[in-house]
Design an enzyme around this catalytic site. Structure first.
Site, short mmCIF file in Angstrom:
data_model
loop_
_atom_site.label_atom_id
_atom_site.label_comp_id
_atom_site.label_asym_id
_atom_site.label_seq_id
_atom_site.Cartn_x
_atom_site.Cartn_y
_atom_site.Cartn_z
N GLY A 215 28.57 -64.58 -24.10
CA GLY A 215 28.43 -64.60 -25.55
C GLY A 215 27.55 -65.74 -26.01
N PHE A 216 27.53 -65.91 -27.31
CA PHE A 216 26.65 -66.89 -27.94
C PHE A 216 26.99 -68.32 -27.47
CE2 PHE A 216 27.05 -69.43 -32.06
CZ PHE A 216 25.85 -70.09 -31.88
N ASP B 85 33.19 -61.70 -18.09
CA ASP B 85 32.96 -61.19 -19.44
C ASP B 85 32.99 -59.66 -19.40
OD1 ASP B 85 31.52 -60.52 -22.00
OD2 ASP B 85 31.30 -62.69 -22.08
N ASN B 86 33.51 -59.03 -20.47
CA ASN B 86 33.49 -57.56 -20.50
C ASN B 86 32.28 -57.01 -21.26
OD1 ASN B 86 34.05 -58.10 -23.14
ND2 ASN B 86 35.90 -56.83 -23.28
N LEU C 64 36.64 -68.61 -23.67
CA LEU C 64 35.91 -68.32 -24.90
C LEU C 64 35.91 -66.83 -25.19
CD1 LEU C 64 34.63 -71.12 -23.83
CD2 LEU C 64 32.81 -70.60 -25.41
N THR D 69 43.32 -59.36 -26.32
CA THR D 69 42.43 -60.31 -25.63
C THR D 69 42.97 -61.72 -25.79
OG1 THR D 69 40.49 -58.92 -25.89
CG2 THR D 69 40.09 -61.27 -25.63
N ALA E 288 39.20 -71.90 -26.57
CA ALA E 288 38.36 -71.91 -27.77
C ALA E 288 39.18 -71.29 -28.89
CB ALA E 288 37.09 -71.11 -27.52
N TYR F 26 42.49 -61.33 -35.42
CA TYR F 26 41.76 -62.49 -34.90
C TYR F 26 42.55 -63.77 -35.17
CZ TYR F 26 37.83 -65.71 -34.09
OH TYR F 26 37.02 -66.73 -33.62
N THR G 283 29.83 -72.03 -36.17
CA THR G 283 28.77 -72.52 -35.30
C THR G 283 27.61 -71.53 -35.34
OG1 THR G 283 30.42 -73.58 -33.93
CG2 THR G 283 28.28 -73.21 -32.92
P1 NAD Z 1 30.73 -64.03 -28.90
O1 NAD Z 1 31.26 -62.77 -29.44
O2 NAD Z 1 29.25 -64.19 -28.82
O3 NAD Z 1 31.32 -64.32 -27.44
C1 NAD Z 1 32.59 -63.85 -27.04
C2 NAD Z 1 32.45 -63.35 -25.61
O4 NAD Z 1 33.71 -62.91 -25.14
C3 NAD Z 1 31.51 -62.17 -25.50
O5 NAD Z 1 30.62 -62.37 -24.43
C4 NAD Z 1 32.44 -60.98 -25.24
O6 NAD Z 1 31.80 -59.95 -24.54
C5 NAD Z 1 33.56 -61.64 -24.48
N1 NAD Z 1 34.84 -60.94 -24.56
C6 NAD Z 1 35.45 -60.48 -25.67
N2 NAD Z 1 36.62 -59.88 -25.35
C7 NAD Z 1 36.73 -59.98 -23.99
C8 NAD Z 1 37.71 -59.53 -23.06
N3 NAD Z 1 38.79 -58.87 -23.45
N4 NAD Z 1 37.50 -59.78 -21.75
C9 NAD Z 1 36.38 -60.43 -21.33
N5 NAD Z 1 35.43 -60.88 -22.19
C10 NAD Z 1 35.60 -60.64 -23.49
O7 NAD Z 1 31.37 -65.20 -29.76
P2 NAD Z 1 31.03 -66.74 -29.81
O8 NAD Z 1 30.53 -67.05 -31.16
O9 NAD Z 1 30.25 -67.16 -28.64
O10 NAD Z 1 32.50 -67.34 -29.72
C11 NAD Z 1 33.04 -67.81 -28.49
C12 NAD Z 1 34.47 -68.25 -28.72
O11 NAD Z 1 34.50 -69.30 -29.69
C13 NAD Z 1 35.39 -67.15 -29.24
O12 NAD Z 1 36.63 -67.24 -28.60
C14 NAD Z 1 35.53 -67.45 -30.71
O13 NAD Z 1 36.77 -67.03 -31.21
C15 NAD Z 1 35.39 -68.97 -30.75
N6 NAD Z 1 34.86 -69.42 -32.04
C16 NAD Z 1 33.56 -69.20 -32.39
C17 NAD Z 1 33.11 -69.63 -33.62
C18 NAD Z 1 31.66 -69.46 -34.04
O14 NAD Z 1 31.31 -69.88 -35.15
N7 NAD Z 1 30.81 -68.88 -33.25
C19 NAD Z 1 33.98 -70.25 -34.51
C20 NAD Z 1 35.29 -70.42 -34.14
C21 NAD Z 1 35.72 -70.01 -32.90
#
Ligand code: NAD
Length: 721
Positions: A401-402, A422-423, A464, A483, A505, A536, A566
């Site tokens: 992910g990001f 990752d899925n 994450l 999840t 995370a 969520y 972020t």
């Molecule tokens: P994202 O959606 O880009 O990344 C999440 C990753 O988790 C993805 O690659 C997705 O394919 C994988 N995933 C989801 N469900 C899954 C499962 N059941 N099994 C395996 N992989 C799975 O999101 P992000 O922005 O990179 O966020 C990463 C983490 O940080 C998350 O847990 C999110 O809740 C937390 N977060 C992000 C933010 C933000 O602003 N980006 C803010 C608060 C919290």
């Protein structure tokens, strides 16, 4: 990641007068220290720099002065215990200093050449002012300001075991783009140098003579008194680094003049080049090989050969083109040449050299061998020693992910072996494509909700995994909840069984629509448990409960980061979060949607800052004993965010309003006092710089509409013609 302890012997850190070294060291070492490393800078106490000190007490590293070579002996123990010692070019008595330092150090010994072509020219002529040829094979690493074919020459001709490019860089925070009244048409900032003077004469003084109606400025010390300056050239003896952004902003264009040796070697961008680009002042430059690898000619930089070329641009370039070049250059420099990028490269080079030498920074126990207490005093130093982390085998769930993909880059740069699980629900292979040939990285496609495949034993596990944007986590709300609950449980069991360390995370969404502001970790939140966002918010709350129960019941070593909004490169254009939405709408020229009246607030953290916080939290020796907020505390309204993006993209998009989604929080701002106190962490990237980097990323991601494309084509034709 184990933070490094390094000693740098350089020409000067304390004074930027009459040398470009101080600015280079300041940007690089500040960013290096921000990655959790400790730096001691040793500077020879010379009268010229002593009389002109503009940074006697840096806040990012310890600075100490030594009188002469014998006085250097005071630092023998520190040097012996350091992970790396770096000796810079032009250090007084550099040959003798290098020999001494080399004989003391147990870690990596590197030569940092900020003047590579000059050094090589000196060596060829038998001048060994600060480096002797026989020393080169004894340095484990030769870091060079010049890249390209010169690196091969240093290795093959002089016997260096590893010559690596380490260009200068810029700190975008210190060199912002300011909006100032233009006092000059063309400026130049640089110390007098006889070999640059003919180019300065040809490309600035001669145009000034021919165009008395235009105004010019030359800033920098040591110019001969008898130089005959035209009346329309303003001379300024010294502009301190803090004044550079104003200086650049007061000029329509600025001139980049490269030293003759650097032109001959090519691939040698100057620090002024990056600074001017970061300040969004369009650059006219002399030509050299490799210039095009730094900034694209015509669209990001304007190469010139003669006075007529200069006057053609000053008198004839349309204002829109001038601004376009400045913006493009700034975006390019922010995306590739910031001090943070360079600090990452330095870290990777040092770890690579350590591994080659067999003193891997992952396995050496330097904790007790660095007599830092007496030399590196101060809270920041104490705190950063808490970030020491000897982990070598790391699992990142959700790493495609990001945020996860950036975290993986940082972990690999720190020397770890990383597995991503990752899925690919919201993650993408493209985020990890650049790691395809990385032997310390592997990828497992699996869903955390299903039983896990057989996995190796990990020292650290980051969780994450979870879609993070409302359209994605609401698309399959039951799976999202599972999840967070089942997935987190599986990873906690894995952590417990391996006696590893776990980082969850979590999110600011656990505060729901908060009734207190800003949000401290002790606040329990205001969450609707039955609404569409609950899968969520409540999933993440339940995950936190599991994490703290594993700590209580099994004594598992855990950390919880409550992440606030972020943004940055690798966000998905379609993920529905406010920053990506607004930027993509602005870039594609479609209507920009503001939900509600736009007065709701958010605090936006750039992804590199967030990753640094995650690394520090995982690296902290002691568990923080509760969750830690990670986010940027500067709060702005959504309306203000839109204004920034509109200005930075120059979009003609219309603004349209839509009703606020259900349970959308009105205010969001982290209180990061705990992160500051426990981890010595706070975000470094301001909104302006972060947005520009994100805009540069999305500009490559999305296809502009025909109107914007044709505007671009038009400007390409104009530029080419
Ligand atoms: P994202 O959606 O880009 O990344 C999440 C990753 O988790 C993805 O690659 C997705 O394919 C994988 N995933 C989801 N469900 C899954 C499962 N059941 N099994 C395996 N992989 C799975 O999101 P992000 O922005 O990179 O966020 C990463 C983490 O940080 C998350 O847990 C999110 O809740 C937390 N977060 C992000 C933010 C933000 O602003 N980006 C803010 C608060 C919290």
């Amino acid at each position: 990641m184990i933070p490094l302890r390094i000693v740098v012997l350089g020409l000067s850190l304390s004074s930027s007068w009459g040398n470009g070294h101080a600015t280079t060291y300041r940007a690089l070492l500040r960013a290096f220290a921000a990655r959790g490393h400790e730096v001691l800078f040793l500077e020879r106490d010379t009268p010229w720099y002593a009389a002109h000190r503009d940074l006697p007490e840096p806040d990012f590293c310890r600075l100490a002065f030594y009188r002469d070579l014998d006085d250097l002996d005071r630092f023998r123990d520190v040097i012996a215990a350091a992970d790396a010692v770096i000796l810079g070019s032009y250090v007084p008595d550099g040959v003798a200093a290098g020999t001494r330092v080399r004989s003391w150090t147990g870690g990596v010994c590197a030569f940092y050449d900020i003047d590579t072509p000059v050094t090589l020219a000196k060596l060829a002529s038998g001048d060994h002012e600060y480096l002797a040829p026989e020393q080169i094979p004894t340095y484990d690493l030769y870091l060079s300001f010049t890249g390209g074919p010169t690196l091969g020459r240093i290795e093959e001709h002089y016997g260096s075991p590893a010559a690596r490019q380490l260009y200068c860089s810029v700190d975008p925070e210190a060199y912002p783009a300011l909006d100032r009244t233009k006092r000059w048409d063309l400026s130049y900032l640089g110390t007098y140098s006889p070999d640059r003077q003919p180019t300065l004469t040809r490309l600035l003084i001669e145009p000034a003579r021919r165009a008395p109606n235009l105004r010019f400025a030359v800033a920098g010390p040591q110019y001969p008194r008898d130089l005959d300056w035209p009346a329309n050239v303003e001379r300024i003896e010294h502009v301190p680094p803090s004044g550079h952004p104003d200086f650049y902003a007061a000029s329509r264009y600025t001139l980049n003049v490269t030293r003759a040796d650097m032109i001959r070697a090519g691939y040698s961008p100057s620090v002024r080049l990056f600074e001017a680009a970061s300040c969004a002042t369009p650059i006219l430059s002399d030509r050299w090989d490799g210039l095009e690898t730094v900034l694209a000619p015509a669209s990001e930089i304007l190469p010139v050969d003669a006075a007529a070329d200069v006057l053609g641009i000053l008198n004839g370039q349309p204002e829109s083109e001038r601004i376009g070049i400045a913006r493009a250059a700034r975006a390019s420099v922010l995306a590739r040449h910031s001090a943070a990028h360079r600090a990452g490269e330095l870290e990777a080079h040092l770890r690579e050299a350590a591994a080659r030498k067999g003193t891997s920074t992952d396995i050496r126990d330097v904790q007790d061998r660095w007599p830092a207490k007496d030399l590196l005093k101060g809270a920041a130093r104490e705190k950063s020693s808490m970030t020491r982390d000897k982990a070598s085998r790391v699992l990142v769930a959700g790493g495609a992910g990001f945020i996860g993909s950036h975290l993986i880059d940082a972990l690999l740069a720190g020397g770890a072996r990383v597995t991503c699980l990752d899925n690919l629900e919201t993650g993408r292979h493209a985020n990890l494509d650049h790691l395809r040939k990385e032997p310390r990285f592997d990828f497992i496609e699996a869903d955390l909700v299903d039983p896990l495949p057989k996995l190796p034993r990990f020292d650290r596990i980051f969780n994450l995994a979870c879609p993070a944007s409302p359209p994605h986590y609401q698309a399959d709300p039951i799976h999202t909840m599972m999840t967070s609950v089942i997935g987190t449980h599986r990873l906690l069991e894995l952590t417990r069984d391996a006696d590893a360390r776990f980082l969850q995370a979590s999110t600011s969404e656990v505060y729901g629509d908060p009734e207190i502001h800003p949000q401290k970790e002790c606040y329990w939140g205001n969450v609707n448990p039955t609404g569409p966002r609950a899968c969520y918010d409540e999933g993440k709350r339940a995950a936190e409960t599991l994490v703290f129960d594993f700590e209580r019941v099994h004594g598992t070593d855990i950390r919880v980061a409550r992440i606030f909004n972020t943004y940055g490169a690798r966000m998905r254009a379609d993920d529905g979060r406010v920053v990506s939405n607004v930027i993509c709408q602005a870039l594609s020229g479609t209507d920009i949607t503001i939900y509600g009246d736009g007065s709701q607030t958010r605090s936006f953290c750039y992804v590199s800052d967030l990753v640094e916080g995650l690394m520090r939290l995982m690296g902290a020796e002691a568990s923080p004993g509760g969750p830690v907020n990670l986010g940027n505390p500067s709060e702005i309204t959504v309306e203000e965010l839109v204004e920034h993006v509109v200005r930075l993209t120059g979009t003609a998009s219309r603004l349209v309003t839509r009703p606020l989604p259900v349970d959308d929080p009105r205010r969001r701002r982290p209180d990061i006092a705990r992160a500051k106190a426990l981890l010595g962490w706070s975000p470094k990237i301001g909104l302006e710089a972060g947005l520009e980097a994100a805009i540069a990323w999305f500009s490559k991601e999305i296809t502009p509409p025909p109107s914007v494309r044709s505007r671009r084509l038009e400007s390409d034709v104009l530029a080419a013609g």
